[in-house]
Design a protein around this motif. Structure first.
Motif, PDB file in Angstrom:
ATOM      1  N   LYS A 138       0.857  -1.194   0.000  1.00  0.00           N
ATOM      2  CA  LYS A 138       0.000   0.000   0.000  1.00  0.00           C
ATOM      3  C   LYS A 138       0.893   1.245   0.000  1.00  0.00           C
ATOM      4  CE  LYS A 138      -3.525  -2.702   0.083  1.00  0.00           C
ATOM      5  NZ  LYS A 138      -3.034  -3.674  -0.935  1.00  0.00           N
ATOM      6  N   HIS A 139       1.591   1.392  -1.078  1.00  0.00           N
ATOM      7  CA  HIS A 139       2.510   2.525  -1.238  1.00  0.00           C
ATOM      8  C   HIS A 139       2.534   2.916  -2.705  1.00  0.00           C
ATOM      9  CE1 HIS A 139       6.957   4.007  -1.495  1.00  0.00           C
ATOM     10  NE2 HIS A 139       6.108   5.003  -1.507  1.00  0.00           N
ATOM     11  N   ASP A 175      -5.659   3.473   3.358  1.00  0.00           N
ATOM     12  CA  ASP A 175      -4.469   3.376   4.221  1.00  0.00           C
ATOM     13  C   ASP A 175      -3.158   3.493   3.440  1.00  0.00           C
ATOM     14  OD1 ASP A 175      -4.939   1.048   2.876  1.00  0.00           O
ATOM     15  OD2 ASP A 175      -4.397  -0.288   4.534  1.00  0.00           O
ATOM     16  N   ILE A 176      -3.234   4.000   2.219  1.00  0.00           N
ATOM     17  CA  ILE A 176      -2.019   4.020   1.376  1.00  0.00           C
ATOM     18  C   ILE A 176      -1.086   5.178   1.756  1.00  0.00           C
ATOM     19  CG2 ILE A 176      -2.832   5.555  -0.484  1.00  0.00           C
ATOM     20  CD1 ILE A 176      -1.708   3.332  -2.431  1.00  0.00           C
ATOM     21  N   ALA A 177       0.224   4.958   1.541  1.00  0.00           N
ATOM     22  CA  ALA A 177       1.191   6.055   1.646  1.00  0.00           C
ATOM     23  C   ALA A 177       1.477   6.549   0.231  1.00  0.00           C
ATOM     24  CB  ALA A 177       2.477   5.560   2.292  1.00  0.00           C
ATOM     25  N   ASP A 217       3.392  11.328   2.331  1.00  0.00           N
ATOM     26  CA  ASP A 217       4.064  10.678   3.460  1.00  0.00           C
ATOM     27  C   ASP A 217       5.557  10.943   3.438  1.00  0.00           C
ATOM     28  OD1 ASP A 217       1.518   8.960   2.804  1.00  0.00           O
ATOM     29  OD2 ASP A 217       2.018   8.665   4.930  1.00  0.00           O
ATOM     30  N   GLN A 243       3.308   0.284   3.878  1.00  0.00           N
ATOM     31  CA  GLN A 243       3.463   1.631   3.284  1.00  0.00           C
ATOM     32  C   GLN A 243       4.925   2.007   3.116  1.00  0.00           C
ATOM     33  OE1 GLN A 243       1.710   1.288   6.249  1.00  0.00           O
ATOM     34  NE2 GLN A 243      -0.374   2.020   5.904  1.00  0.00           N
ATOM     35  N   LYS A 290       6.972   2.384   5.534  1.00  0.00           N
ATOM     36  CA  LYS A 290       7.434   3.218   6.656  1.00  0.00           C
ATOM     37  C   LYS A 290       8.377   2.412   7.536  1.00  0.00           C
ATOM     38  CE  LYS A 290       3.446   6.183   6.699  1.00  0.00           C
ATOM     39  NZ  LYS A 290       3.633   7.616   6.693  1.00  0.00           N
TER      40      LYS A 290
END
Ligand code: SAH
Ligand code: SF4
Ligand code: F3S
Length: 461
Positions: A284-285, A323-325, A355, A428, A430
Motif C-alpha cells: 500500500k505505497h 491506508d495508502i502512503a 508521506d 506503506q 514506513k
C-alpha cells in the motif's frame, strides 16, 4: 523475433566464455561499487552474477579485489562527482599493482562527453561499458584480462536504436528476502531536465512470462518483498498492461509484498489503483513523482499532465486505498521557476499530504533541453526553496504518522538497524522500530506507540 532480445545462442556463447576464464580467475576476487537508483542496484546484481559465473569470488571490499567495477549514475552533478571521486581512490593501488583491473559502467559511462573525460583524466580505468552490455560481461572480462590497451563496449546508437533485453544471465542477489525485478528498461518520455533517456535508451519491456516466472521463483525461494522496476512501469507492454502484470505477480500463495517503481502520473491508470486496492499482496505505497505543483513549469518539464490532473489522480488513489502512503519527487529551482510557481508546489504538497518527499535541487544535464533554457535559477534561491519544502514536509509527515499511533501494523523485519535497534518496514514502506529482535525476513505485528516524521516505534505483539 523482437530485435530488443538477445538470442539464446549469444547467451550460450557468453556462458562458454565465462567457463573458459576459470583457470585465470581462480582464487581472485571481484567487487562491484554501485551509485544511483534501484535499476543500477539490480544491474550491479547482474554484473556480480556474471563475474561469479566467470569464476570470481564476490567481495564488498575493493581493497581485496583484483577486479573492480564502478557502476555510475548521471542523474545529478553530485552523483557524477561521487562516482569520479570513487574511481580516483584506486589510482595509488593501480600504480602499485598493474594487474588489478578497473572498469566503469552505468549511466555516466554511456555518455560520450563523460567518457572522454574519463579517458583523459582517469588513465587507470582499464575499461568502460554501457548500460546495455551486461550480458556481454564474460567477453568484457576476457578482454580486460588480456588487453594491453584500454577498451570500451558502448553502443553509440541514437536513443531509439539502443537498448537490449537479455534473459538467462545469472543474478547475484544482495538480499535473501527483498528482491528487485526489472519489468522494463529505458524511457521515451524525455522530461526536459532528465538524462535517463540518453543513458538508458528506448523503452522496452521484458516478456510477461519471464517476469512472472522470476517472481514465482522468488516467492518459492521465500522472498517477502519484491519490487517491480522500470523508469515508467505504466508503459509496460510485454504481453499485458502493467496493472495486469502486477496483479499476476502478486497472486501466488503465501504472505509477501509486491511493490513497483516508478509510475508516471500521466499514465497511472485507474486499473492500477484498483489492483492496489484489491490485491492484498500489493504494497500500500504509491510513489508518484510530481516534480512541480505549477502547470506552467510542468509544461516546460514536458511532464504532460497539469497540476489539476495530478491532484485528481492523488485523490483517486487516496479514496480507493484509504491506508495508502503516497510519496513523490520534487525538483526545486527548475529554469524560470518563480516564487509563484514554487508557492504552487508548496500548496500542492499541502493538499495531497505526502508521506515522504524526495526533494532535489535542479542540476543541469548536458544534452537535455532544460540545460539550454534561459532563466537558470541561482543556487541560493533553489537552496531556500529546498529548505522551505523540507521543513513543511516534516510537519506533514509527522501529522500523518501521528494518526498511526495506537494502530497495529504488519511489519517485515529487517533485523537490526545500524544502531543495533530492531527495525522493519510496514506495507506503506514506513520504517518501524520495536522492542524485540526478530530474524530479518519475518512478518510481525507491531502496535505503534510513538511516531516521528520518518519512523514509527512500537511493541511486537
Ligand atoms: N523515472 C522516474 C524518475 C527517475 S529519476 C520518474 O519519472 O519518476 C529520479 C528523480 O530524480 C526524478 O523524479 C527527479 O525528481 C530527479 N531528477 C531527475 N533529473 C534531475 C535533474 N536534472 N536535476 C534534479 N533532479 C533530477
Ligand atoms: Fe527521466 Fe522523465 Fe523518463 Fe522519469 S519519465 S526517467 S524523469 S525522462
Ligand atoms: Fe542514475 Fe541512471 Fe538510475 S542516471 S538514477 S543510475 S537510471
Amino acid at each position: 523475433m523482437n530485435r530488443d532480445f538477445i538470442l539464446q545462442d549469444e547467451i550460450d556463447r557468453q556462458h562458454e566464455i565465462a567457463l573458459s576464464l576459470h583457470s585465470e580467475t581462480a582464487g581472485k576476487r571481484a567487487c562491484v561499487i554501485t551509485f544511483g537508483c534501484q535499476q543500477n542496484e539490480n544491474d550491479s546484481e547482474r554484473i556480480a552474477g556474471a563475474l561469479e559465473l566467470c569464476g570470481y569470488e564476490i567481495t564488498d571490499d575493493p581493497d581485496s579485489a583484483q577486479m573492480i567495477i564502478i557502476n555510475t549514475c548521471a542523474i545529478r552533478e553530485h552523483a557524477e562527482i561521487r562516482a569520479l571521486s570513487e574511481a580516483g581512490q584506486f589510482k595509488g593501488r593501480k600504480e602499485r599493482d598493474r594487474s588489478i583491473k578497473i572498469g566503469l559502467c552505468g549511466c555516466m559511462a554511456q555518455q560520450s562527453h563523460r567518457r572522454d573525460q574519463i579517458y583523459k583524466s582517469y588513465p587507470y580505468v582499464d575499461f568502460v561499458f554501457g548500460t546495455d552490455m551486461h550480458h556481454r560481461l564474460p567477453e568484457i572480462v576476457k578482454n580486460a584480462l588480456n588487453a594491453k590497451k584500454r577498451f570500451s563496449f558502448i553502443t553509440d546508437a541514437p536513443h531509439n536504436e539502443f537498448g537490449v533485453i537479455s534473459e538467462g544471465m545469472p543474478v547475484r542477489r544482495e538480499n535473501r528476502y527483498k528482491a528487485w525485478v526489472p519489468v522494463m528498461y529505458g524511457c521515451n518520455n524525455f522530461c526536459t531536465y532528465c538524462v535517463v533517456p540518453f543513458a538508458r535508451g528506448h523503452e522496452r519491456s521484458r516478456r510477461r512470462e519471464d517476469v512472472v516466472a522470476e517472481v514465482r521463483s522468488l516467492v518459492e525461494l521465500g522472498y517477502k518483498d519484491i519490487t517491480l522496476l522500470g523508469q515508467n512501469v505504466n508503459s509496460y507492454n510485454g504481453g499485458c498492461d502493467f496493472a495486469t502484470l502486477l496483479d499476476e505477480c502478486a497472486s501466488f500463495d503465501g504472505e509477501y509484498r509486491v511493490r513497483f517503481m516508478t509510475s508516471h502520473p500521466k499514465d497511472a491508470s485507474s486499473e492500477l489503483i484498483d489492483v492496489i486496492a484489491r490485491n492484498k499482496n500489493v504494497a500500500k505505497h504509491f510513489h508518484l513523482p510530481v516534480q512541480s505543483g505549477s502547470s506552467r513549469v510542468l509544461k516546460l518539464m514536458n511532464r504532460r499532465y497539469t497540476r489539476e490532473q495530478y491532484l485528481e489522480k492523488a485523490r483517486e488513489i487516496k479514496a480507493k486505498v484509504p491506508d495508502i502512503a503516497v510519496t513523490t519527487d520534487i525538483i526545486c529551482g527548475f529554469p524560470t521557476e518563480t516564487d509563484e510557481d514554487f508557492a504552487d508546489t508548496m500548496s500542492l504538497v499541502r493538499e495531497v499530504g505526502f508521506d515522504m518527499i524526495y526533494t532535489f535541487i535542479y542540476s543541469p544535464r548536458v544534452g537535455t533541453v532544460a540545460a539550454k533554457m534561459e532563466g537558470q535559477i541561482p543556487k541560493s534561491v533553489s537552496n531556500e526553496r529546498f529548505k522551505a519544502l523540507s521543513d513543511m514536509e516534516n510537519d506533514i509527515a509527522q501529522s500523518l504518522n501521528d494518526r498511526l499511533v495506537g494502530k497495529t501494523l504488519r511489519v517485515l523485519s529487517d533485523g537490526l538497524n545500524k544502531n543495533g535497534i530492531p527495525c522493519g518496514r510496514s506495507t506503506q514502506n514506513k520504517i518501524v522500530t520495536y522492542d524485540k529482535e526478530i530474524p530479518a525476513g519475518t512478518f510481525i505485528d507491531v502496535k505503534i506507540e510513538s511516531a516521528g516524521a520518518y519512523a514509527l516505534s512500537g511493541k511486537v505483539i
